[in-house]
Scaffold this active site. Structure first.
Site, mmCIF file in Angstrom:
data_model
loop_
_atom_site.group_PDB
_atom_site.id
_atom_site.type_symbol
_atom_site.label_atom_id
_atom_site.label_comp_id
_atom_site.label_asym_id
_atom_site.label_seq_id
_atom_site.Cartn_x
_atom_site.Cartn_y
_atom_site.Cartn_z
ATOM 1 N N THR A 275 -13.923 -4.544 7.847
ATOM 2 C CA THR A 275 -12.938 -3.942 8.742
ATOM 3 C C THR A 275 -12.472 -4.982 9.744
ATOM 4 O O THR A 275 -13.016 -6.092 9.799
ATOM 5 C CB THR A 275 -13.486 -2.693 9.460
ATOM 6 N N TYR A 276 -11.489 -4.602 10.536
ATOM 7 C CA TYR A 276 -10.906 -5.514 11.521
ATOM 8 C C TYR A 276 -11.034 -4.928 12.915
ATOM 9 O O TYR A 276 -10.897 -3.720 13.108
ATOM 10 C CB TYR A 276 -9.416 -5.735 11.213
ATOM 11 N N CYS B 214 -12.455 -1.208 4.542
ATOM 12 C CA CYS B 214 -13.578 -0.366 4.119
ATOM 13 C C CYS B 214 -13.678 -0.268 2.599
ATOM 14 O O CYS B 214 -14.287 0.666 2.064
ATOM 15 C CB CYS B 214 -13.495 1.026 4.746
ATOM 16 N N ALA C 263 -12.554 3.805 11.831
ATOM 17 C CA ALA C 263 -13.611 3.372 10.913
ATOM 18 C C ALA C 263 -14.963 3.558 11.582
ATOM 19 O O ALA C 263 -15.106 3.380 12.791
ATOM 20 C CB ALA C 263 -13.416 1.907 10.533
ATOM 21 N N GLY D 249 -23.826 -0.468 7.942
ATOM 22 C CA GLY D 249 -23.343 0.025 6.667
ATOM 23 C C GLY D 249 -21.837 -0.165 6.570
ATOM 24 O O GLY D 249 -21.168 -0.529 7.528
ATOM 25 N N ALA E 263 -14.648 2.383 15.434
ATOM 26 C CA ALA E 263 -13.485 1.628 15.925
ATOM 27 C C ALA E 263 -12.251 2.495 15.739
ATOM 28 O O ALA E 263 -11.871 2.814 14.608
ATOM 29 C CB ALA E 263 -13.341 0.319 15.168
#
Length: 235
Positions: free
Chosen positions: A97-98, A198, A167, A93, A182
Site C-alpha cells: 500500500t501507499y 493490497c 486500507a 498482514g 490508512a
C-alpha cells in the site's frame, strides 16, 4: 494483574515511517513488559496500559506486508529514488500500500485482553469505525465479505466502480496489536497507479475526490478517534 482500559491518544503529525514504527515498537514493548511482569523497580505495581492510538501522516512511502508480493510494485527502485518515495518491508498482514501527506494513518497499540481476544472482531471494529466516520462526512461506504478495508459501492448513475478508501493491515502478538489503518482524505492518489494496492485490481479513492472539496485531516482524526474508542469500550 490490574485491569486498565485507558487508551492514550497521541497526535504525531507528519512523521517519517521508520520513526513512527519505532514509536509503535516502544509502545508495544511497554505494554508487553508490564503485562508480563517486567516493570521497572520504580513502577512495580503500575497497572498495564490498555494501549495507545497514534495518529499521523507519512512522507511518500510504500509498505509491503509479510504476505505481499513485490511483483505488485509496478516500478523499479530507481524510479522510486527519483520520486523520493521510500519502500519498506514490514511485519503486518496484507500486501502493498501507499502512504503520503493528506492520508490519515492510525496505529492502535492495544492490549486486546482488556477488550476482546478475537482478531476478526477487532478488524471489523476498525472497519465499522471508518464506515461510521465517513457517514458523518456524508460518504456512504461499506465492508466487503472476504476483503479487509473499507470500500465505496459501485454507482450505476455515475458509472463509478467499487473503490477502496481505507486500507487496513495489522499484527497481533501476545494479544497486543500493531500497525493499523490508512484513510485517504486529501492525499495524491497518483502513487497508487504504480502498485496493485493490497494485491487487488481495484480503484482507489479519497474523501476529497468523492466530496469534491477539501477536508481538514484533524477534523476526520477527531471523529475517527472517538468512534474507535467508543467501539472498543463497548465490547
Amino acid at each position: 494483574m490490574v485491569q486498565n482500559r485507558e487508551i492514550a491518544v497521541k497526535q504525531l503529525g507528519l512523521i517519517d515511517y521508520q520513526e513512527a514504527l519505532a514509536i509503535q515498537e516502544a509502545c508495544y514493548k511497554t505494554i508487553v513488559d508490564r503485562k508480563c511482569g517486567h516493570a521497572t523497580a520504580q513502577q512495580p505495581n503500575q497497572a498495564p496500559p490498555a494501549g495507545y492510538l497514534l495518529f499521523c501522516e507519512h512522507p511518500p512511502v510504500y509498505t509491503l506486508g509479510r504476505s505481499g508480493s513485490i511483483d505488485h510494485l509496478l516500478v523499479d527502485t530507481t524510479t522510486l529514488e527519483t520520486q523520493s518515495i521510500a519502500l519498506y518491508h514490514v511485519n503486518r498482514g496484507g500486501d502493498i500500500t501507499y502512504h503520503g501527506p493528506g492520508q490519515l494513518v492510525v496505529y492502535p497499540i492495544i492490549d486486546l485482553e482488556f477488550f476482546c481476544t478475537d482478531i476478526h472482531r477487532y478488524l471489523r471494529l476498525l472497519e465499522a469505525s471508518v464506515v461510521e466516520t465517513l457517514a458523518y462526512f456524508g460518504i456512504l461506504s461499506m465492508c466487503c465479505a472476504g476483503l479487509t478495508g473499507v470500500w465505496l459501492p459501485a454507482d450505476k448513475t455515475t458509472k463509478q466502480p467499487d473503490r477502496k478508501i481505507c486500507a487496513i493491515g495489522i499484527r497481533v502478538s501476545r494479544w497486543v496489536t500493531m500497525h493499523g489503518l490508512a484513510l485517504n482524505i486529501t492525499n495524491d492518489l497518483t502513487p497508487f497507479e504504480q502498485i496493485i494496492p493490497c494485491g487487488l485490481h481495484k480503484k482507489v479513492t479519497s474523501m476529497k475526490q468523492e466530496l469534491n472539496r477539501h477536508i481538514a485531516l484533524m477534523s476526520v482524526s477527531d471523529i475517527l478517534g472517538k468512534n474507535i474508542l467508543n467501539k472498543l469500550y463497548s465490547v
